[in-house]
Structures are given as C-alpha cells and as structure tokens.
Design a protein around this motif. Structure first.
Motif, PDB file in Angstrom:
ATOM      1  N   LYS A 119       0.915  -1.181  -0.076  1.00  0.00           N
ATOM      2  CA  LYS A 119       0.020  -0.101  -0.070  1.00  0.00           C
ATOM      3  C   LYS A 119       0.672   1.186   0.066  1.00  0.00           C
ATOM      4  CE  LYS A 119      -3.633   2.292   2.508  1.00  0.00           C
ATOM      5  NZ  LYS A 119      -4.348   2.384   3.790  1.00  0.00           N
ATOM      6  N   GLN A 120       0.534   2.110  -1.011  1.00  0.00           N
ATOM      7  CA  GLN A 120       1.297   3.239  -1.217  1.00  0.00           C
ATOM      8  C   GLN A 120       1.080   4.551  -0.157  1.00  0.00           C
ATOM      9  OE1 GLN A 120       1.927   4.720  -5.277  1.00  0.00           O
ATOM     10  NE2 GLN A 120       3.736   6.309  -4.452  1.00  0.00           N
ATOM     11  N   LEU A 121       2.035   5.040   0.550  1.00  0.00           N
ATOM     12  CA  LEU A 121       1.545   5.947   1.396  1.00  0.00           C
ATOM     13  C   LEU A 121       2.328   7.350   0.732  1.00  0.00           C
ATOM     14  CD1 LEU A 121       1.661   4.582   5.075  1.00  0.00           C
ATOM     15  CD2 LEU A 121      -0.264   4.796   3.556  1.00  0.00           C
ATOM     16  N   PRO A 122       1.839   8.569   0.892  1.00  0.00           N
ATOM     17  CA  PRO A 122       2.446   9.763   0.365  1.00  0.00           C
ATOM     18  C   PRO A 122       3.490  10.350   1.292  1.00  0.00           C
ATOM     19  CG  PRO A 122       0.386  10.329   1.377  1.00  0.00           C
ATOM     20  CD  PRO A 122       0.223   8.734   1.225  1.00  0.00           C
ATOM     21  N   GLY A 123       4.676  10.878   0.688  1.00  0.00           N
ATOM     22  CA  GLY A 123       5.724  10.916   1.382  1.00  0.00           C
ATOM     23  C   GLY A 123       6.864  10.433   1.150  1.00  0.00           C
ATOM     24  N   SER A 124       7.852  11.161   1.796  1.00  0.00           N
ATOM     25  CA  SER A 124       9.331  10.503   1.350  1.00  0.00           C
ATOM     26  C   SER A 124      10.241  10.536   2.557  1.00  0.00           C
ATOM     27  CB  SER A 124      10.051  11.510   0.461  1.00  0.00           C
ATOM     28  OG  SER A 124      11.524  11.233   0.277  1.00  0.00           O
ATOM     29  N   LEU A 125      10.710   9.226   2.946  1.00  0.00           N
ATOM     30  CA  LEU A 125      11.201   8.882   4.153  1.00  0.00           C
ATOM     31  C   LEU A 125      12.702   8.182   3.858  1.00  0.00           C
ATOM     32  CD1 LEU A 125       8.638   7.956   6.651  1.00  0.00           C
ATOM     33  CD2 LEU A 125       9.628  10.350   6.370  1.00  0.00           C
ATOM     34  N   THR A 126      13.734   8.286   4.425  1.00  0.00           N
ATOM     35  CA  THR A 126      14.802   7.447   4.321  1.00  0.00           C
ATOM     36  C   THR A 126      14.872   6.466   5.652  1.00  0.00           C
ATOM     37  OG1 THR A 126      15.952   9.122   5.779  1.00  0.00           O
ATOM     38  CG2 THR A 126      16.078   9.432   3.317  1.00  0.00           C
ATOM     39  N   GLN A 127      14.032   6.594   6.724  1.00  0.00           N
ATOM     40  CA  GLN A 127      14.077   5.503   7.678  1.00  0.00           C
ATOM     41  C   GLN A 127      12.942   5.417   8.315  1.00  0.00           C
ATOM     42  OE1 GLN A 127      16.160   5.184  12.021  1.00  0.00           O
ATOM     43  NE2 GLN A 127      17.218   6.281  10.521  1.00  0.00           N
ATOM     44  N   VAL A 128      12.352   4.223   8.528  1.00  0.00           N
ATOM     45  CA  VAL A 128      11.062   4.054   9.145  1.00  0.00           C
ATOM     46  C   VAL A 128      11.123   2.972  10.189  1.00  0.00           C
ATOM     47  CG1 VAL A 128      10.352   2.229   7.615  1.00  0.00           C
ATOM     48  CG2 VAL A 128       8.612   3.868   8.678  1.00  0.00           C
ATOM     49  N   ALA A 129      10.351   3.027  11.411  1.00  0.00           N
ATOM     50  CA  ALA A 129      10.602   2.339  12.440  1.00  0.00           C
ATOM     51  C   ALA A 129       9.235   1.883  13.042  1.00  0.00           C
ATOM     52  CB  ALA A 129      11.520   2.782  13.792  1.00  0.00           C
ATOM     53  N   ALA A 130       8.856   0.948  13.295  1.00  0.00           N
ATOM     54  CA  ALA A 130       7.681   0.502  13.677  1.00  0.00           C
ATOM     55  C   ALA A 130       7.393  -0.350  14.962  1.00  0.00           C
ATOM     56  CB  ALA A 130       6.661  -0.405  12.699  1.00  0.00           C
ATOM     57  N   GLY A 131       6.761   0.009  15.998  1.00  0.00           N
ATOM     58  CA  GLY A 131       6.613  -0.825  17.258  1.00  0.00           C
ATOM     59  C   GLY A 131       5.871  -1.984  16.981  1.00  0.00           C
ATOM     60  N   PRO A 132       5.871  -2.955  18.375  1.00  0.00           N
ATOM     61  CA  PRO A 132       5.070  -4.115  18.102  1.00  0.00           C
ATOM     62  C   PRO A 132       3.610  -4.103  18.049  1.00  0.00           C
ATOM     63  CG  PRO A 132       5.968  -3.727  20.286  1.00  0.00           C
ATOM     64  CD  PRO A 132       6.608  -2.657  19.410  1.00  0.00           C
ATOM     65  N   ASP A 133       3.212  -2.474  18.176  1.00  0.00           N
ATOM     66  CA  ASP A 133       1.582  -2.434  18.257  1.00  0.00           C
ATOM     67  C   ASP A 133       1.176  -1.617  17.001  1.00  0.00           C
ATOM     68  OD1 ASP A 133       2.862  -0.363  19.019  1.00  0.00           O
ATOM     69  OD2 ASP A 133       1.709   0.336  20.782  1.00  0.00           O
ATOM     70  N   ASN A 175       2.722   1.210  15.930  1.00  0.00           N
ATOM     71  CA  ASN A 175       3.199   2.606  16.073  1.00  0.00           C
ATOM     72  C   ASN A 175       4.191   2.933  14.984  1.00  0.00           C
ATOM     73  OD1 ASN A 175       2.601   5.176  17.127  1.00  0.00           O
ATOM     74  ND2 ASN A 175       3.839   4.800  18.948  1.00  0.00           N
ATOM     75  N   LEU A 176       3.994   3.882  14.148  1.00  0.00           N
ATOM     76  CA  LEU A 176       4.870   4.254  13.015  1.00  0.00           C
ATOM     77  C   LEU A 176       5.641   5.522  13.148  1.00  0.00           C
ATOM     78  CD1 LEU A 176       6.125   2.641  10.418  1.00  0.00           C
ATOM     79  CD2 LEU A 176       4.020   3.840   9.283  1.00  0.00           C
ATOM     80  N   TRP A 177       6.871   5.527  13.184  1.00  0.00           N
ATOM     81  CA  TRP A 177       7.801   6.677  12.907  1.00  0.00           C
ATOM     82  C   TRP A 177       8.703   6.917  11.765  1.00  0.00           C
ATOM     83  CZ3 TRP A 177       7.927  10.879  16.943  1.00  0.00           C
ATOM     84  CH2 TRP A 177       6.672  10.468  17.714  1.00  0.00           C
ATOM     85  N   GLY A 178       9.275   7.849  11.298  1.00  0.00           N
ATOM     86  CA  GLY A 178      10.093   7.968  10.302  1.00  0.00           C
ATOM     87  C   GLY A 178      10.770   9.156  10.297  1.00  0.00           C
ATOM     88  N   LEU A 179      11.979   9.069   9.421  1.00  0.00           N
ATOM     89  CA  LEU A 179      12.760  10.191   9.512  1.00  0.00           C
ATOM     90  C   LEU A 179      12.899  10.443   7.816  1.00  0.00           C
ATOM     91  CD1 LEU A 179      15.830   9.363  11.687  1.00  0.00           C
ATOM     92  CD2 LEU A 179      13.681  10.702  12.272  1.00  0.00           C
ATOM     93  N   ASN A 180      13.320  11.743   7.445  1.00  0.00           N
ATOM     94  CA  ASN A 180      13.306  12.157   6.064  1.00  0.00           C
ATOM     95  C   ASN A 180      14.805  12.232   5.838  1.00  0.00           C
ATOM     96  OD1 ASN A 180      13.847  14.529   7.039  1.00  0.00           O
ATOM     97  ND2 ASN A 180      12.298  15.236   5.780  1.00  0.00           N
ATOM     98  N   SER A 181      15.169  12.745   4.509  1.00  0.00           N
ATOM     99  CA  SER A 181      16.795  12.840   4.216  1.00  0.00           C
ATOM    100  C   SER A 181      17.551  13.879   5.225  1.00  0.00           C
ATOM    101  CB  SER A 181      16.738  12.988   2.882  1.00  0.00           C
ATOM    102  OG  SER A 181      16.230  14.362   2.500  1.00  0.00           O
ATOM    103  N   THR A 182      16.619  14.813   5.420  1.00  0.00           N
ATOM    104  CA  THR A 182      17.340  16.136   6.382  1.00  0.00           C
ATOM    105  C   THR A 182      17.190  15.698   7.730  1.00  0.00           C
ATOM    106  OG1 THR A 182      15.069  17.337   6.743  1.00  0.00           O
ATOM    107  CG2 THR A 182      16.462  17.505   4.813  1.00  0.00           C
ATOM    108  N   GLY A 183      16.602  14.524   8.275  1.00  0.00           N
ATOM    109  CA  GLY A 183      16.661  14.042   9.703  1.00  0.00           C
ATOM    110  C   GLY A 183      15.401  14.758  10.520  1.00  0.00           C
TER     111      GLY A 183
END
Length: 401
Positions: A289-303, A305-313
């Motif tokens: 499933k495509q989501l809008p946006g651009s990230l260089t790093q993504v991290a998901a918790g066991p529940d 919960n989704l966070w991410g960083l783009n190329s500028t941090g």
C-alpha cells in the motif's frame, strides 16, 4: 513532506480488515497439534502439546520449532518474553539469547505476562506475587485471587474464589475491589478489559465512567488483543469477533475450542482435536500500500506505532486516524520504537533522546551512542562508538537538534 520519492508499507490483508464471509472460514489450518496456545502482542505464537512439549511458530518457515523442556502452562509478552510453569509448579523464563530456559525460584499455579513483560502469578494458596525485575525476585502482593490477567503498564485485574473483581492500584500496591461478578476476565495489551459471568453474559469495562457495560451475546471464552481485537467462542465453538464500530459480534466461519488474539490482528485457535488454525499470521499473499511522503528511515513498534525520518533528519509520526504523517519537531539520524509509543532517537552528535508523549517534546537522556534498539518491555539498549553495549534510562531536558 517532500514528494520526490514514495514510502511503501507492507501489509498483510486479513479478514478482520475486509469484513467476514459466511462461506469459507478465513482461518487457515497450520500443521501440528497442540493443547494450549498463546500469542504475543507482536503476533509471536507459542504452544504446548498434550505431553507438555513446547513449540514456537516460525513465520519464516511457516512451521513449528520444538523448544527444549516440558511445561503445563505458558504465557508470552512482546519481543520474546516467555514464562512457563512445569508440572511441579516450578517457574521458568525463556532466555532468548541463550535459547534455553532459566529456572526462577518460587512456586506458582498460574502465571500471566503483560504486553510490556510485567509478570504476575498465583500460588496454590491463592496468594498473589509480582516479579521484581530489578531484584530478580517475587514480591508478595496483599490479597487472594484465583485468576489474574495482565495488560500493559500496571493494568492488572483478577477474580477471587467468589468471582468478585479486583483491579491493581500501583499507587497503593494493593488490589481494590470493583463492583460486579465474573467467572473469566481478559485484559488487552492496551488495558482494555472484558469479562464473562457464570451465565456466559459479556461485560466490557468503561474506563471513562469506571463501570461495567453489558454487551449483547453469550460466550464461554474471551481473548482480548486490544480494544479492536476482541474475540470469543460460544458454547458450541462458534467464533466471534467484536466490531467496535457497530458494537456487535460478527460470526466467523469455523469452530474452535480455544482462541488467542494479539493486538496486531494475528489470531490463533485450536479445535477439539487439537488442530491449529491461524488468521493473519500465515497469510502468504502480501499487498503493498503506497503512502504519500518521502522517508529515508522508518521504525514500527510491536503495536503498529509508526515513525520515520526524512533525508534531512526531520521526524514524522504516522497518524492512523487520518492516514497521514504528522511532523514532530526535532532532528534525528536514527529512530527506534518500542511498545505503546515508547520512542527513542539519536541525533548527529550521538546524543540520546526519548519522546515525551504527554509534553509532546523530546527529553534528553545522558550518554552518547552510535546505535540503539528498543524492546517491547521498555528495555533500551545501545552501542557506543567503541561498540560497547549499554542500557539507557532516565530522561531529562528537551529538544533534539
């Protein structure tokens, strides 16, 4: 967020998200035979067969791996936290790194592990014990219970021999009676509490009004992964999933004798013959499933919960309600997510930061690391520039830059 690239997320499509058909069952049979099954908040499944042999399901090989030892009861939390009791009521904890069982002094009749790794138990005298991870010992808690259920962050509930209901108060370190009577109680990884009384009537605890609400239907067994993952079995083995939007039970094709649900939509069950069935955990056809946006790093918790960083941090948190990314002030080069919004990060200087969800700010944690990892039980580990291993705790000032 910039749109030079796109972020793609990998989803398993399960029946709970698409609606259920009254035809073929959405549960898939999994090879093997078990007497007891438990599923962690992150979907990890463990089971015991009739001889007490222990098995762990491997999603990679889609098969069961036998684990050395023999148990009569098993309970699992997130990130490989597994405890069990043998026939002599001796207590064992699974050592994930050593891949063997560690004996823990004490004797219990029942053991329950929360989503965050919190461990509680009841002995033959109905006495209540809580495991202290700092002192690595059991602490007796006043009261008497015959059944105990543990969720997350001190959400601990129990029933006594008279089917009276008790809830643990971490402030007073005592169990306090809650009005009502139940024969079975279940707590989700988010603290959502459900129960069944002796007449098989269903109740849900309303945390806003602090009382029990009757829910239509009758069940003989309940399993609660979270507020959106509530499953039950009828007296005839009928399978039901509670739809939180319509506030009704949806019947799912099939028949089971035992059911275990996780907060990540993985559901496991056993039928009368001990045959194993799974929903969501063994899907083999993924959908991107495509989501809008651009990230260089993504991290998901066991529940989830989704966070991410783009190329500028720059830091972003995915808002599942509006299906969009929320910008979070600060700059990081690495981000790691544990359970229930426990989010940590490192900036370009190696300084350590922990997100304060109440203040909506970042708290500085003393130390300097080149890499960190977060567990579902709030354990945080890191490597410094010399690759030395350490744990990080105690947040302080705000504002990663």
């Amino acid at each position: 967020m910039s749109r030079g690239r796109y972020l793609w997320l990998f989803f398993f499509v399960v029946a709970s998200r698409l609606g259920y058909s009254q035809g073929a069952s959405p549960f898939q049979q999994v090879a093997g035979s078990l007497k007891q099954i438990q599923v962690a908040p992150d979907g990890a499944a463990w089971g015991l067969n009739s001889a007490g042999s222990i098995y762990n399901f491997s999603p990679a090989t889609q098969s069961w791996t036998q684990i050395p030892g023999a148990l009569v009861e098993i309970s699992v939390g997130a990130n490989g936290v597994v405890w069990g009791l043998n026939a002599q009521e001796e207590i064992y904890r699974w050592d994930l790194q050593a891949q063997n069982w560690t004996y823990i002094p004490g004797s219990l009749r029942q053991i329950s592990v929360g989503a965050d790794g919190d461990v509680w138990g009841i002995n033959d005298g109905d006495q209540i014990y809580h495991f202290d991870p700092i002192n690595q010992s059991w602490q007796q808690v006043p009261g008497s219970l015959v059944q105990i259920a543990v969720g997350f962050d001190a959400a601990v509930w129990g029933l006594n021999a008279q089917q009276q209901i008790y809830r643990f108060n971490p402030g007073s370190y005592k169990f306090e009676q809650v009005p009502g009577f139940l024969s079975q109680i279940a707590v989700g990884s988010d603290g959502d509490v459900w129960g069944i009384n002796s007449a098989q009537q269903i109740s849900h605890f309303n945390t806003l009004y602090q009382n029990w609400e009757n829910v239509s239907g009758t069940l003989v067994q309940l399993s609660v992964g979270s507020a959106t993952q509530v499953w039950g079995l009828s007296a005839t083995g009928g399978i039901y999933h509670f739809d939180s939007q319509s506030q009704t039970w949806l019947q799912v094709s099939g028949a089971l004798q035992q059911i275990a649900a996780s907060s990540n939509a993985s559901v496991w069950g056993l039928n009368a013959s001990g045959s194993i069935y799974a929903l969501g955990a063994t899907e083999t056809t993924p959908i991107w499933k495509q989501l809008p946006g651009s990230l260089t790093q993504v991290a998901a918790g066991p529940d989830g919960n989704l966070w991410g960083l783009n190329s500028t941090g720059s830091i972003y948190h995915f808002n599942s309600l509006i299906q969009a990314w929320d910008y979070v002030p600060g700059l990081l080069v690495q981000i790691a997510v544990g359970f229930a919004g426990d989010v940590w990060g490192l900036n370009a200087s190696g300084q350590i930061w922990r997100y304060n969800s109440q203040g909506q700010t970042w708290d500085s944690v003393p130390g300097n690391l080149s890499y960190l990892a977060v567990g579902g039980d709030k354990d945080v580990w890191g490597l410094n520039k010399q690759n030395q291993i350490g744990a990080t705790i105690l947040p302080h000032k705000t504002g990663p830059t």
